[in-house]
Motif scaffolding. Sequence first.
Motif, PDB file in Angstrom:
ATOM      1  N   GLN A 161       4.181  14.352  10.825  1.00  0.00           N
ATOM      2  CA  GLN A 161       3.405  13.085  11.512  1.00  0.00           C
ATOM      3  C   GLN A 161       2.899  12.197  10.350  1.00  0.00           C
ATOM      4  O   GLN A 161       2.762  11.216  10.460  1.00  0.00           O
ATOM      5  CB  GLN A 161       1.948  13.754  12.360  1.00  0.00           C
ATOM      6  N   MET A 162       2.462  12.899   9.148  1.00  0.00           N
ATOM      7  CA  MET A 162       2.271  11.930   7.935  1.00  0.00           C
ATOM      8  C   MET A 162       3.534  10.969   7.747  1.00  0.00           C
ATOM      9  O   MET A 162       3.461   9.985   7.512  1.00  0.00           O
ATOM     10  CB  MET A 162       2.008  12.720   6.905  1.00  0.00           C
ATOM     11  N   ALA A 163       4.729  11.797   7.515  1.00  0.00           N
ATOM     12  CA  ALA A 163       6.034  11.015   7.350  1.00  0.00           C
ATOM     13  C   ALA A 163       6.320   9.772   8.508  1.00  0.00           C
ATOM     14  O   ALA A 163       6.590   8.646   8.106  1.00  0.00           O
ATOM     15  CB  ALA A 163       7.108  11.858   7.410  1.00  0.00           C
ATOM     16  N   GLN A 164       5.856  10.247   9.605  1.00  0.00           N
ATOM     17  CA  GLN A 164       6.165   9.102  10.527  1.00  0.00           C
ATOM     18  C   GLN A 164       4.920   7.984  10.700  1.00  0.00           C
ATOM     19  O   GLN A 164       5.634   6.905  10.685  1.00  0.00           O
ATOM     20  CB  GLN A 164       5.838  10.062  12.095  1.00  0.00           C
ATOM     21  N   ILE A 206       6.594  16.645   1.383  1.00  0.00           N
ATOM     22  CA  ILE A 206       7.863  16.499   2.027  1.00  0.00           C
ATOM     23  C   ILE A 206       8.696  17.589   1.731  1.00  0.00           C
ATOM     24  O   ILE A 206       9.372  18.243   2.366  1.00  0.00           O
ATOM     25  CB  ILE A 206       8.319  15.308   1.876  1.00  0.00           C
ATOM     26  N   ASP A 207       8.739  17.916   0.396  1.00  0.00           N
ATOM     27  CA  ASP A 207       9.471  19.122  -0.097  1.00  0.00           C
ATOM     28  C   ASP A 207       9.066  20.390   0.255  1.00  0.00           C
ATOM     29  O   ASP A 207       9.951  21.232   0.524  1.00  0.00           O
ATOM     30  CB  ASP A 207       9.327  19.052  -1.649  1.00  0.00           C
ATOM     31  N   SER A 208       7.728  20.777   0.565  1.00  0.00           N
ATOM     32  CA  SER A 208       7.564  21.868   1.229  1.00  0.00           C
ATOM     33  C   SER A 208       7.947  22.088   2.851  1.00  0.00           C
ATOM     34  O   SER A 208       8.224  23.266   2.851  1.00  0.00           O
ATOM     35  CB  SER A 208       5.907  21.911   0.926  1.00  0.00           C
ATOM     36  N   MET A 209       7.991  20.919   3.300  1.00  0.00           N
ATOM     37  CA  MET A 209       8.337  20.914   4.766  1.00  0.00           C
ATOM     38  C   MET A 209       9.891  21.280   4.860  1.00  0.00           C
ATOM     39  O   MET A 209      10.289  22.156   5.461  1.00  0.00           O
ATOM     40  CB  MET A 209       8.125  19.562   5.188  1.00  0.00           C
ATOM     41  N   ASN A 210      10.798  20.598   3.838  1.00  0.00           N
ATOM     42  CA  ASN A 210      12.182  20.953   3.886  1.00  0.00           C
ATOM     43  C   ASN A 210      12.599  22.285   3.386  1.00  0.00           C
ATOM     44  O   ASN A 210      13.328  22.844   4.006  1.00  0.00           O
ATOM     45  CB  ASN A 210      12.571  19.975   2.846  1.00  0.00           C
ATOM     46  N   SER A 211      11.565  22.658   2.570  1.00  0.00           N
ATOM     47  CA  SER A 211      11.948  24.213   2.402  1.00  0.00           C
ATOM     48  C   SER A 211      11.682  25.201   3.250  1.00  0.00           C
ATOM     49  O   SER A 211      12.466  26.172   3.647  1.00  0.00           O
ATOM     50  CB  SER A 211      11.162  24.412   1.109  1.00  0.00           C
ATOM     51  N   LEU A 212      10.609  24.880   4.202  1.00  0.00           N
ATOM     52  CA  LEU A 212      10.358  25.870   5.366  1.00  0.00           C
ATOM     53  C   LEU A 212      11.358  25.649   6.172  1.00  0.00           C
ATOM     54  O   LEU A 212      11.696  26.674   7.057  1.00  0.00           O
ATOM     55  CB  LEU A 212       8.944  25.443   5.725  1.00  0.00           C
ATOM     56  N   LEU A 213      11.749  24.371   6.542  1.00  0.00           N
ATOM     57  CA  LEU A 213      12.741  24.079   7.527  1.00  0.00           C
ATOM     58  C   LEU A 213      14.091  24.923   7.247  1.00  0.00           C
ATOM     59  O   LEU A 213      14.957  25.621   7.970  1.00  0.00           O
ATOM     60  CB  LEU A 213      13.236  22.669   7.746  1.00  0.00           C
ATOM     61  N   ASN A 230      -0.349  13.084  -1.246  1.00  0.00           N
ATOM     62  CA  ASN A 230       0.585  13.908  -1.885  1.00  0.00           C
ATOM     63  C   ASN A 230       2.185  14.153  -1.065  1.00  0.00           C
ATOM     64  O   ASN A 230       2.639  15.206  -0.851  1.00  0.00           O
ATOM     65  CB  ASN A 230       0.015  15.529  -2.072  1.00  0.00           C
ATOM     66  N   TYR A 231       2.326  13.019  -0.865  1.00  0.00           N
ATOM     67  CA  TYR A 231       3.543  12.745  -0.175  1.00  0.00           C
ATOM     68  C   TYR A 231       4.784  13.329  -0.559  1.00  0.00           C
ATOM     69  O   TYR A 231       5.233  14.431   0.456  1.00  0.00           O
ATOM     70  CB  TYR A 231       4.002  11.046   0.021  1.00  0.00           C
ATOM     71  N   GLY A 253       0.803  -1.247  -0.003  1.00  0.00           N
ATOM     72  CA  GLY A 253       0.008  -0.201   0.063  1.00  0.00           C
ATOM     73  C   GLY A 253       0.992   1.397   0.047  1.00  0.00           C
ATOM     74  O   GLY A 253       0.409   2.474   0.202  1.00  0.00           O
ATOM     75  N   LYS A 254       2.224   1.192  -0.021  1.00  0.00           N
ATOM     76  CA  LYS A 254       3.020   2.397   0.034  1.00  0.00           C
ATOM     77  C   LYS A 254       2.781   3.327  -0.884  1.00  0.00           C
ATOM     78  O   LYS A 254       2.496   4.394  -0.913  1.00  0.00           O
ATOM     79  CB  LYS A 254       4.413   1.862  -0.042  1.00  0.00           C
ATOM     80  N   GLN A 255       2.443   2.970  -2.423  1.00  0.00           N
ATOM     81  CA  GLN A 255       2.425   3.719  -3.523  1.00  0.00           C
ATOM     82  C   GLN A 255       0.982   4.419  -3.154  1.00  0.00           C
ATOM     83  O   GLN A 255       0.921   5.691  -3.410  1.00  0.00           O
ATOM     84  CB  GLN A 255       2.413   3.484  -4.685  1.00  0.00           C
ATOM     85  N   LYS A 256      -0.041   3.836  -2.809  1.00  0.00           N
ATOM     86  CA  LYS A 256      -1.323   4.382  -2.824  1.00  0.00           C
ATOM     87  C   LYS A 256      -1.280   5.642  -1.561  1.00  0.00           C
ATOM     88  O   LYS A 256      -1.975   6.687  -1.675  1.00  0.00           O
ATOM     89  CB  LYS A 256      -2.329   3.490  -2.471  1.00  0.00           C
TER      90      LYS A 256
END
Length: 256
Positions: A194-197, A111-118, A106-107, A97-100
């Motif tokens: 939390q989504m990544a976790q 993640i990219d937006s999170m890294n950009s903010l950090l 919108n994984y 189920g990882k791809q789904k």
Amino acid sequence: MNKLYLLIQLTLTIQLTYSQTKLCILGTLHNETSKINSQSIYQAINNFKPDIILYEADTVLDIRNNLKGLDAIEFKSIHNYLKLNPKTQILPYDWTGKQKFREKNNYWARIDSMNSLLNIYFSTGHADKLSVTMLEAFSDLSSIENELHKEDIETINKPSARKLVELKSKWEYKKLIDMAVSNDTLKKIVPIMQMAQDYWEIRNKEMAQNILMVIKQYPNKRILVQTGNAHKFFIYNELENKQINNNYDIIEYWEE
């Protein structure tokens, strides 16, 4: 009477030992380094001599006959092992189920937006001291892990290495969330963290469950699980306390 009882117990113990499934969780890297490549992984596999190899994929791959598009050194090592050991079974064990999950959430974009903010927050010089200290601690652990990846296949599979990777993972998926929760600027990325976790924990638990299913389906076999080294500690922890009830023994590739 006591001697007879002891003899029976000894016989049963010997029978159990020799009829027990042996499970090797082989931590590897996906890309070649100066000390870890398809040949060194092949040698580890050959040392264990598995009846079944489980590879890190969520679908069946034709590793036995065709490596086109399969550039990871783990697949090359399996392919080479099968040339000389064609009766060895190979099966995928990754979370189907990882791809789904990635598509639904919108994984990668999040993640990219999170890294950009950090990056923006910590590069402007306005980050609070506690957050900087926590990020530096995580960075130090990541650097140590990178140094670990320069070592050989046996070293990265040692219990001490497994504990190190586990500690780094706890910082990445738990401590940094705690940091963001207590920071007014970073609170907005807490749902992404939390989504990544969730993704990390679900995937590893599904991997372990799929491995356990194979153990139950193929008793008294030598089973080798090839996994990215970041997953090894989680899979090990999930399966360690299930050994007695499911008649298997977790060993390293260099052990009998």
